[in-house]
Design a protein around this motif. Structure first.
Motif, PDB file in Angstrom:
ATOM      1  N   GLN A   3       0.837  -1.188   0.000  1.00  0.00           N
ATOM      2  CA  GLN A   3       0.000   0.000   0.000  1.00  0.00           C
ATOM      3  C   GLN A   3       0.877   1.245   0.000  1.00  0.00           C
ATOM      4  N   THR A   4       0.305   2.313  -0.466  1.00  0.00           N
ATOM      5  CA  THR A   4       0.962   3.616  -0.398  1.00  0.00           C
ATOM      6  C   THR A   4       0.059   4.541   0.380  1.00  0.00           C
ATOM      7  N   THR A   5       0.589   5.137   1.414  1.00  0.00           N
ATOM      8  CA  THR A   5      -0.200   5.981   2.298  1.00  0.00           C
ATOM      9  C   THR A   5       0.210   7.431   2.154  1.00  0.00           C
ATOM     10  N   ASN A   6      -0.762   8.292   2.018  1.00  0.00           N
ATOM     11  CA  ASN A   6      -0.512   9.730   1.986  1.00  0.00           C
ATOM     12  C   ASN A   6      -1.225  10.359   3.165  1.00  0.00           C
ATOM     13  N   PRO A   7      -0.493  10.599   4.270  1.00  0.00           N
ATOM     14  CA  PRO A   7      -1.136  11.157   5.443  1.00  0.00           C
ATOM     15  C   PRO A   7      -1.649  12.564   5.207  1.00  0.00           C
ATOM     16  N   ASN A 249      11.971  11.157  -4.895  1.00  0.00           N
ATOM     17  CA  ASN A 249      10.645  10.641  -5.221  1.00  0.00           C
ATOM     18  C   ASN A 249      10.524  10.210  -6.676  1.00  0.00           C
ATOM     19  N   ALA A 250      11.334  10.804  -7.550  1.00  0.00           N
ATOM     20  CA  ALA A 250      11.291  10.433  -8.962  1.00  0.00           C
ATOM     21  C   ALA A 250      11.756   8.996  -9.184  1.00  0.00           C
ATOM     22  N   THR A 251      12.506   8.453  -8.222  1.00  0.00           N
ATOM     23  CA  THR A 251      12.995   7.077  -8.370  1.00  0.00           C
ATOM     24  C   THR A 251      11.993   6.041  -7.861  1.00  0.00           C
ATOM     25  N   TRP A 252      10.948   6.479  -7.171  1.00  0.00           N
ATOM     26  CA  TRP A 252      10.045   5.558  -6.498  1.00  0.00           C
ATOM     27  C   TRP A 252       9.141   4.770  -7.441  1.00  0.00           C
ATOM     28  N   PRO A 253       8.531   5.346  -8.466  1.00  0.00           N
ATOM     29  CA  PRO A 253       7.596   4.546  -9.288  1.00  0.00           C
ATOM     30  C   PRO A 253       8.220   3.279  -9.870  1.00  0.00           C
ATOM     31  N   ASP A 254       9.422   3.363 -10.405  1.00  0.00           N
ATOM     32  CA  ASP A 254      10.060   2.177 -10.980  1.00  0.00           C
ATOM     33  C   ASP A 254      10.397   1.161  -9.890  1.00  0.00           C
ATOM     34  N   TYR A 255      10.866   1.669  -8.744  1.00  0.00           N
ATOM     35  CA  TYR A 255      11.200   0.763  -7.639  1.00  0.00           C
ATOM     36  C   TYR A 255       9.947   0.074  -7.126  1.00  0.00           C
ATOM     37  N   GLU A 256       8.861   0.826  -6.993  1.00  0.00           N
ATOM     38  CA  GLU A 256       7.607   0.245  -6.528  1.00  0.00           C
ATOM     39  C   GLU A 256       7.120  -0.828  -7.490  1.00  0.00           C
ATOM     40  N   ALA A 257       7.276  -0.581  -8.777  1.00  0.00           N
ATOM     41  CA  ALA A 257       6.841  -1.569  -9.768  1.00  0.00           C
ATOM     42  C   ALA A 257       7.598  -2.884  -9.586  1.00  0.00           C
ATOM     43  N   THR A 258       8.900  -2.784  -9.274  1.00  0.00           N
ATOM     44  CA  THR A 258       9.699  -3.985  -9.046  1.00  0.00           C
ATOM     45  C   THR A 258       9.244  -4.719  -7.792  1.00  0.00           C
ATOM     46  N   LEU A 259       9.013  -3.965  -6.714  1.00  0.00           N
ATOM     47  CA  LEU A 259       8.563  -4.578  -5.464  1.00  0.00           C
ATOM     48  C   LEU A 259       7.213  -5.275  -5.668  1.00  0.00           C
ATOM     49  N   LYS A 260       6.306  -4.610  -6.356  1.00  0.00           N
ATOM     50  CA  LYS A 260       4.994  -5.212  -6.624  1.00  0.00           C
ATOM     51  C   LYS A 260       5.124  -6.487  -7.452  1.00  0.00           C
ATOM     52  N   ALA A 261       5.947  -6.417  -8.498  1.00  0.00           N
ATOM     53  CA  ALA A 261       6.097  -7.568  -9.392  1.00  0.00           C
ATOM     54  C   ALA A 261       6.644  -8.786  -8.659  1.00  0.00           C
ATOM     55  N   ASN A 262       7.449  -8.534  -7.620  1.00  0.00           N
ATOM     56  CA  ASN A 262       8.081  -9.632  -6.890  1.00  0.00           C
ATOM     57  C   ASN A 262       7.355  -9.991  -5.600  1.00  0.00           C
ATOM     58  N   GLY A 263       6.206  -9.373  -5.361  1.00  0.00           N
ATOM     59  CA  GLY A 263       5.408  -9.706  -4.194  1.00  0.00           C
ATOM     60  C   GLY A 263       6.045  -9.343  -2.865  1.00  0.00           C
ATOM     61  N   VAL A 264       6.877  -8.311  -2.851  1.00  0.00           N
ATOM     62  CA  VAL A 264       7.528  -7.886  -1.613  1.00  0.00           C
ATOM     63  C   VAL A 264       6.508  -7.199  -0.708  1.00  0.00           C
ATOM     64  N   ASP A 265       6.569  -7.491   0.567  1.00  0.00           N
ATOM     65  CA  ASP A 265       5.701  -6.855   1.568  1.00  0.00           C
ATOM     66  C   ASP A 265       6.270  -5.471   1.869  1.00  0.00           C
ATOM     67  N   TYR A 266       5.604  -4.448   1.384  1.00  0.00           N
ATOM     68  CA  TYR A 266       6.116  -3.090   1.596  1.00  0.00           C
ATOM     69  C   TYR A 266       4.976  -2.128   1.898  1.00  0.00           C
ATOM     70  N   THR A 267       5.338  -1.054   2.579  1.00  0.00           N
ATOM     71  CA  THR A 267       4.440   0.076   2.801  1.00  0.00           C
ATOM     72  C   THR A 267       5.234   1.341   2.528  1.00  0.00           C
ATOM     73  N   ALA A 268       4.657   2.266   1.807  1.00  0.00           N
ATOM     74  CA  ALA A 268       5.324   3.538   1.521  1.00  0.00           C
ATOM     75  C   ALA A 268       4.489   4.674   2.079  1.00  0.00           C
ATOM     76  N   HIS A 269       5.118   5.535   2.853  1.00  0.00           N
ATOM     77  CA  HIS A 269       4.467   6.711   3.417  1.00  0.00           C
ATOM     78  C   HIS A 269       5.080   7.966   2.821  1.00  0.00           C
ATOM     79  N   ILE A 270       4.245   8.845   2.330  1.00  0.00           N
ATOM     80  CA  ILE A 270       4.699  10.123   1.792  1.00  0.00           C
ATOM     81  C   ILE A 270       4.124  11.230   2.674  1.00  0.00           C
ATOM     82  N   TYR A 271       4.994  12.074   3.190  1.00  0.00           N
ATOM     83  CA  TYR A 271       4.599  13.119   4.134  1.00  0.00           C
ATOM     84  C   TYR A 271       4.549  14.458   3.398  1.00  0.00           C
TER      85      TYR A 271
END
Length: 307
Positions: A3-7, A249-271
């Motif tokens: 999930q990606t959380t935007n507080p 932050n510009a590096t995050w979309p590609d990294y997130e795509a990799t994590l998603k593709a590999n089923g990694v358990d992750y949470t991202a918070h953007i403040y």
């Protein structure tokens, strides 16, 4: 779970930052990461000074004041802090770090590697290690500058020293530190890592290069590991991002795509409305509300995955 959380946006509670234009923070980020030199940075600040913002106000706010960054005293009775060395045969041979252990430890405890920014083991990072020990973890903060005499007491000199070191050997030193800590006699064998800026990158690198050894990672505003190894990440990650940090932050979309593709358990918070370095309470980039929320989430994450 992913999930990606935007507080809800949080206001910067440091009054000293209220008069600082955002462009000054952006310039500081460029300066701190070697994209402009000190002369260029100071000349740009002088242009703001000519516009009505005192140069002294700008420099005092942007440059770290480590006297303000101590939340846990080094002589707090709940912790014991020492400097200790560790072997690093693939790195610089021997490394050194700041080891902090809870004094009320009964047996063993989970361990957390604390990884500094691009200027060596400064007082802010040592304080982060003490905060972790107060929370019940054994914390170890290596100093990448140990082979060249250690953190010199000045961020400019520290930044210059760190940039002069062989990056592959530095990374090997951090991997050796992780192995040392995970196998420490007081360790349960559960290893976490938290890092800031360059240290955030190192957490991502450790997750990729030590997938079977790292049990949880929390990179604060860190770039991903090299593209050819990031698909090896397995450990749960909690990624903390500053809303105004366009560079990272510009590096995050590609990294997130990799994590998603590999089923990694992750949470991202953007403040939102926070700058790179918002957790560092020694400069005007510090955002108290965001920093406390991010730290609360970090401790909860480690308690969940390292218990």
């Amino acid at each position: 779970m992913t999930q990606t959380t935007n507080p809800t946006p949080v206001a910067n509670t440091a009054a000293r930052s209220q008069a600082i234009p955002q462009i000054a923070f952006d310039w500081y980020d460029q300066y701190a990461h070697g994209r402009i030199d000190r002369r260029t940075f100071m000349n740009r600040l002088m242009s703001l000074s000519a516009g009505g913002v005192a140069l002294g106000t700008l420099t005092a706010a942007l440059m770290p004041n480590y006297a303000e960054a101590e939340q846990v005293s080094f002589n707090d009775p709940d912790i014991k802090a020492t400097y200790t060395t560790f072997p690093s045969p693939q790195g610089h041979g021997v490394g050194q770090g700041y080891l902090v252990v809870p004094t009320n430890l009964d047996g063993q405890a989970p361990v957390v590697l604390v990884i500094h920014e691009n200027r060596g083991l400064n007082p802010y990072i040592e304080d982060v290690a003490r905060r972790l020990a107060k929370a019940g973890f054994i914390a170890f903060a290596p100093d990448a500058l140990y082979p060249v005499g250690g953190y010199p007491g000045n961020d400019d000199k520290g930044r210059s020293l760190q940039s002069s070191l062989d990056s592959a050997k530095m990374e090997a030193d951090f991997m050796a530190a992780a192995e040392f800590l995970k196998n420490h006699e007081l360790s349960t064998g559960k290893l976490g890592a938290v890092g800031f800026c360059y240290g955030g990158y190192v957490v991502n690198m450790l997750a990729a290069r030590m997938p079977g050894q790292l049990n949880a990672g929390v990179p604060f505003y860190g770039t991903p590991a090299a593209e050819d190894i990031r698909d090896q990440v397995q450990a749960p990650l909690m990624l903390q991002f500053a809303g105004l940090d366009n560079r990272v932050n510009a590096t995050w979309p590609d990294y997130e795509a990799t994590l998603k593709a590999n089923g990694v358990d992750y949470t991202a918070h953007i403040y939102p409305e926070t700058n790179h370095g918002f957790h560092n309470d020694s400069t005007a980039r510090y955002d108290e509300a965001a920093a406390e929320l991010a730290w609360e989430r970090t401790l909860a994450f480690f308690n969940t995955h390292l218990a």
